[in-house]
Design an enzyme around this catalytic site. Structure first.
Site: not given
Ligand SMILES: [Zn+2]
Length: 292
Positions: A58, A2-3, A278
Site C-alpha cells: 500500500k 484505502p486498501e 476483526r
C-alpha cells in the site's frame, strides 16, 4: 482505510499525470507528515523531474530523475489530489470532500508544486506520511524487507501462495491472509470476499484447508482485487464524486457489510462474527465452521 485497490487506483491516475513534471517547490504544514532534512529536499527534490509512479503493497513511490524517490503511505485517511493550472484534476484515496473541494484545506499536510500543477497530500487523521529516500535504499527499509509478495504479480503462483500460508499451519486462514508478511495488501474486505468465494470458514486453521481450496482462495483473492481495481480505476480524471466513490467501493461485495441479507450463492442469511480480532462476514451454509 484505502486498501490495495484504492492505492492502485491512485497509482494508475498519477502514473498518467506526473511523469515529466518538474518539482518546483514543497510546503509541509505538519512536520510529521514530511520529516525530511531540508538539505536533501533542496538537493534531490526541488528541480527533480518525475520519472515513474510505482506501488508496493500500500506504499506509493514517485521516482525522480535525481535517483531519489518520494514514498507515500496513505494510512487511515490519506488521499492525493492532482490539480493542473488548466483545471484538470484527479484525486483518489480516502473518500471525503477534499477530493473535490477547494485546496489547500485544513486536511492538507504536504503541497508539492510542479511546473503547471500541484499535488496535494491530504490526511485528516495524520497517520499517513511522505518520505524522500534514495531509490536504491528502498528495498532495504524495514517495511519492504518484511512485506510479502504482491498478490497480483505475474510471477506469484498458487504454489507460492500455499507455501507461504503453510508456514503458519495453526493460524486461522483469515489471520494468515491478513498478515502482510505472508502476502501484501489483503485487507478485511478482500479477506472476507475471498474466503466466501472459496467457501472457506475464516476460522479454519491453515493446516485444515485442502490444497484445492487454497488454490480456489488464491484465484478468488486475485479476482476480487482485480474487480475492485477495475471499479475504482475510473479513467475519468476530471473526477469522481467523493460519495459516488465510496459507493462503488463496496457495490461489488458479496458478503462484506451484507449481514442480514441473503447469500447470493445459496440464499442463507449472511452473518457477522469476529475472527482474527476483526469483524468478519460469512455465509454459515457455504462456509462450514471447522469441527476441530
Ligand atoms: Zn451461502
Amino acid at each position: 482505510m484505502p486498501e490495495l485497490p484504492e492505492v492502485e487506483t491512485v497509482r494508475q491516475g498519477l502514473a498518467e499525470l506526473l511523469p515529466k513534471h518538474v518539482v518546483t517547490g514543497v510546503n509541509s504544514v505538519y512536520d510529521k507528515s514530511f520529516p525530511n532534512a531540508p538539505v536533501d529536499v533542496q538537493k534531490f527534490l526541488i528541480g527533480a523531474r518525475v520519472s515513474a509512479v510505482r506501488r508496493r503493497a500500500k506504499v506509493l513511490m514517485i521516482d525522480l530523475d535525481t535517483a531519489y524517490t518520494l514514498l507515500i503511505h496513505l494510512k487511515m485517511t490519506g488521499q492525493l489530489v492532482y490539480r493542473a493550472d488548466n483545471g484538470e484534476r484527479f484525486g483518489a484515496g480516502h473518500p471525503n470532500h477534499s477530493l473535490v473541494g477547494e485546496l489547500p484545506d485544513n486536511s492538507t499536510r504536504v503541497d508539492l508544486q510542479l511546473d503547471g500543477a500541484q499535488l496535494f497530500f491530504n490526511d485528516q487523521r495524520r497517520f499517513g506520511w511522505v518520505r524522500l529516500l534514495p531509490t536504491s535504499e528502498i528495498p532495504n527499509i524495514d517495511f519492504f524487507k518484511k512485506v510479502g509478495p504482491e498478490p497480483l504479480a505475474a510471477d506469484f503462483t498458487p504454489a507460492d501462495f500455499r507455501a507461504r500460508l503453510q508456514r503458519r499451519p495453526n493460524t486461522t486462514i483469515k489471520a494468515a491472509i491478513l498478515d502482510q508478511t505472508v502476502i501484501a495488501g489483503i485487507g478485511n474486505i478482500y479477506a472476507d470476499e475471498g474466503l466466501w468465494g472459496a467457501k472457506i470458514h475464516p476460522a479454519t486453521r491453515v493446516k485444515d484447508v485442502s490444497v484445492a481450496k487454497l488454490n480456489n482462495l488464491y484465484r478468488e483473492l486475485r479476482e476480487v482485487l482485480e474487480l475492485s481495481i477495475a471499479k475504482g480505476g475510473s479513467s475519468d480524471r476530471n473526477y469522481v464524486d467523493a460519495k459516488g466513490k465510496r459507493g462503488s467501493y463496496l457495490t461489488f461485495a458479496k458478503v462484506f457489510r451484507r449481514e442480514g441479507q441473503a447469500c447470493p450463492r445459496c440464499g442463507h442469511e449472511i452473518i457477522k462474527t469476529r475472527v482474527a480480532g476483526r469483524g468478519t462476514h460469512l455465509c454459515p451454509h457455504c462456509q462450514k465452521e471447522p469441527t476441530s
